[in-house]
Design an enzyme around this catalytic site. Structure first.
Site, mmCIF file in Angstrom:
data_model
loop_
_atom_site.group_PDB
_atom_site.id
_atom_site.type_symbol
_atom_site.label_atom_id
_atom_site.label_comp_id
_atom_site.label_asym_id
_atom_site.label_seq_id
_atom_site.Cartn_x
_atom_site.Cartn_y
_atom_site.Cartn_z
ATOM 1 N N SER A 143 2.940 -4.980 -9.484
ATOM 2 C CA SER A 143 3.826 -4.951 -10.606
ATOM 3 C C SER A 143 4.381 -3.333 -10.968
ATOM 4 O O SER A 143 5.020 -3.012 -10.016
ATOM 5 C CB SER A 143 3.125 -5.327 -11.789
ATOM 6 N N ASP A 297 8.486 -15.744 -11.705
ATOM 7 C CA ASP A 297 8.267 -14.420 -12.190
ATOM 8 C C ASP A 297 9.745 -13.567 -12.349
ATOM 9 O O ASP A 297 10.750 -13.581 -11.790
ATOM 10 C CB ASP A 297 7.688 -13.566 -11.089
ATOM 11 N N HIS A 327 3.818 -14.388 -12.022
ATOM 12 C CA HIS A 327 3.435 -12.987 -12.099
ATOM 13 C C HIS A 327 2.018 -12.798 -12.079
ATOM 14 O O HIS A 327 1.472 -13.471 -13.170
ATOM 15 C CB HIS A 327 4.179 -12.255 -13.011
#
Length: 357
Positions: A143, A297, A327
């Site tokens: 991320s 995501d 995610h």
């Protein structure tokens, strides 16, 4: 968090940080790994050293945690577990970095912290101290950490003081661009759990400032000044995404925003914050790359566009796309939220490191 922020009791991110605090575990060694908290270049890191005798010099992974540049900690249970597994299965040194966080610190502080740790670790004297092969070092992150890993890998190419070259980079559902927050993945997953669009917009804006004006502009996709519109070609999903991801979507480029915002927050257009903005000449010098993307995501298309640009630049890329994942899925590997997909994604990442590092 939203209610506490609205009532003026606590900043939104401070309330969210309670998750990080609740998940914290002390550095605890076991029969396989020695774990210590220390500092590299005055930045806190959690260091994982295998106890198994190596056959030669070890491999190493410098890892940056996710959390939107605002949350997270190397000592969080999921990151501690991932680092242990990586170190044990690869018999590798793992350096998990605790960079400073927003809203107290804004860009480029987070980048500077992870870059200084990586540069420090890549010194021949430090690699020698930990028995690391200078030809087998990787940067990785998930991320926001994937964003930082991509930015670090690019910046190292421009630093004449760094003699050691990275062998690889591993980017796990990375955030890679700030220019267009209306990609098909943002549209398709705007209300999906873990990372809805509103939260990702807040993470991006908090990375640069706590001024709500930027968040409002980003939410409406009007934050890039007209004079910078030439950069849109680097994130133009209509030409960079695979056909199946474009299906059902019509391209509408971001609308011009206030030049004032870009002047006040120049990081918006900085490749250290948005690695997709790097020119092809820089991309083609990058090491072999692993990119993990998840179908459900908002950041899916950032990763897909980077895969396309890296391949066009001639970089060897392994792209793992999880059609059944959202995610953060890789962190759901034990406890009340254990998911089979979490184990599968973790294995994909570690197996790629084993084969390519």
């Amino acid at each position: 968090a939203e209610v506490a922020d609205w009532l003026g009791l606590m900043h939104f991110m401070d309330a969210m940080m309670l998750i990080t605090i609740a998940e914290y575990v002390e550095p605890t060694s076991d029969e396989n790994i020695t774990v210590t908290d220390t500092e590299f270049s005055n930045v806190s890191v959690r260091l994982y050293l295998p106890r198994k005798a190596p056959e030669g010099l070890r491999r190493a992974v410098v890892f940056f945690h996710g959390g939107g540049w605002c949350l997270g900690q190397a000592g969080m249970k999921p990151y501690d577990r991932l680092a242990r597994w990586t170190s044990n299965r690869l018999n590798a040194v793992v350096v998990s970095v605790n960079y400073r966080l927003a809203p107290k610190y804004h860009f480029p502080v987070q980048f500077e912290d992870v870059y200084s740790v990586t540069k420090f670790f890549l010194q021949s004297s430090i690699l020698s101290r930990y028995g690391v092969d200078p030809a087998r070092v990787c940067v990785a992150g998930d991320s926001a950490g994937g964003n930082l890993a991509a930015a670090v890998a690019q910046q190292l190419l421009e630093d004449p003081e760094v003699k050691t070259k990275l062998k690889a980079q591993a980017l796990i559902y990375p955030a890679l661009q700030t220019l267009d927050l209306d990609l098909p993945s943002y549209r398709d997953n705007a209300e999906k759990p873990i990372l809805p669009k509103s939260l990702m917009v807040r993470f991006w804006s908090e990375y640069f400032t706590s001024d709500p004006a930027l968040r409002e502009a980003m939410a409406s996709n009007r934050h890039v000044p007209p004079e910078s519109s030439h950069l849109f070609q680097l994130v133009n999903w209509s030409s960079l995404l695979p056909e199946e991801m474009k299906r059902g979507h019509a391209y509408a480029g971001p609308r011009a925003g206030s030049p004032e915002l870009a002047r006040r927050f120049p990081g918006l257009l900085d490749a250290r914050a948005a690695p997709l903005l790097a020119p092809a000449a820089r991309l083609r010098r990058l090491p072999r790359t692993y990119v993990l993307t998840c179908q459900h995501d908002v950041l899916r298309d950032d990763g897909l566009m980077y895969v396309g640009r890296l391949r066009a630049a001639g970089v060897p890329v392994t792209h793992y796309h999880a059609r059944d994942a959202f995610h953060g899925s890789m962190l759901f590997v034990s406890g009340f939220a254990e998911l089979a997909v979490g184990h599968r994604l973790t294995n994909s990442y570690i197996e790629w490191l084993d084969e390519n590092l």
